[in-house]
Design an enzyme around this catalytic site. Sequence first.
Site, short mmCIF file in Angstrom:
data_model
loop_
_atom_site.label_atom_id
_atom_site.label_comp_id
_atom_site.label_asym_id
_atom_site.label_seq_id
_atom_site.Cartn_x
_atom_site.Cartn_y
_atom_site.Cartn_z
N CYS A 161 46.40 33.36 44.92
CA CYS A 161 45.16 33.19 43.86
C CYS A 161 45.34 34.79 42.45
CB CYS A 161 44.19 32.90 44.10
SG CYS A 161 42.30 33.21 43.85
N TRP A 219 39.63 27.76 52.85
CA TRP A 219 41.26 28.35 52.50
C TRP A 219 40.99 28.93 54.19
CZ3 TRP A 219 44.56 30.11 49.00
CH2 TRP A 219 44.15 29.73 47.34
N THR A 254 35.41 30.17 47.84
CA THR A 254 36.34 31.06 46.94
C THR A 254 36.58 32.51 47.79
OG1 THR A 254 35.01 31.76 45.58
CG2 THR A 254 35.65 29.54 44.87
N VAL A 255 38.17 32.55 47.23
CA VAL A 255 38.77 34.18 47.18
C VAL A 255 38.75 34.80 46.18
CG1 VAL A 255 39.74 33.97 49.26
CG2 VAL A 255 41.08 32.94 47.48
N TYR A 297 44.59 26.50 33.58
CA TYR A 297 44.00 25.92 34.57
C TYR A 297 42.88 24.42 33.68
CZ TYR A 297 43.75 28.77 38.46
OH TYR A 297 44.74 29.70 39.85
#
Length: 328
Positions: free
Chosen positions: A41, A74, A108-109, A172
Amino acid sequence: MAGDGEYERDQNYLTTRITADGRDGYPVEAGRYRLVIARACPWANRAAIVRRLMGLEDVLSLGIAGPLHDERSWSFHLDPGGKDPVLGIERLQEAFFRREPGYRRGITVPAIVDIPTGQVVTNDFAQITLDLGHQWTAHHRDGAPDLYPQERREEIDELAGTIFRDVNNGVYQCGFAGTQKAYDKAYRRLWERLDRLEERLSSRRYLVGETITEADVRLFVTLVRFDAVYHGHFKCNRHKLTELPALWAYARDLFQTPGFGDTIDFEQIKAHYYVVHSDINPTGIIPQGPDTAGWLTAHGREELGGQPFGDGTPPGPPPPHERVPPLP
């Protein structure tokens, strides 16, 4: 996805901060928190780089989610038993649910988890790096750089904002565009910005001033993934990074700077994008290329002057358990 087919990133994060004075209820404490990233990521890569540059490895432990995830979140599928060895969880989702049962926003990370409670404190990726640089100063290594100097903040913020909109998120918007019109708009904006950055970096070693700043960290994480995934997978294919002389040399310069390239795992990067994005790549086939040997070739950027860490020093090597595979 907006009605016109434009990809819209969910930016509704947990914005609780870990600060020196503990104003949000989470004071900086050595050993209390765990930074969870994924090598794949780019947003998490920022936090991994800044943690390295500040020398926080012994203060803020690192959990590494694998490159694959499902609709739940994740997962720690690369760890023994499929669980994070410190948090004892299989999926990052569990730490979000401990903070807010039924959490419905993006899981999210990077995310920083309070180890005693197992709850996520924050996943606000932009603020995390700023706070690692300016709230954790009591634990910084000797010679840690100032990535966000007071006198340069306005310029850094302005530049970082355009890089986020047109490049970091722009790739993206190309890759996830739902219509030709939305794709064309994002593609045009991406390349207009990259052309400007190519021009800017043709005569200066770093984006702002004579040393590495937050702006460089934020651009690097997209550039290092460009040829491996964004050029083909996200259809950002006017040129490869290797065909842009200034940006390619700039990216190699940073890659070869301690704290940058030693956070990059190209195999995990490709595995994530090509396998997880099954709507874009339904076969799940991961390409063998591109050849990564060029990342270690001479870049010649020293001729432009500047010092990566200013009056500071480079970080030492990463801990053995955090090392990424060397390039072939």
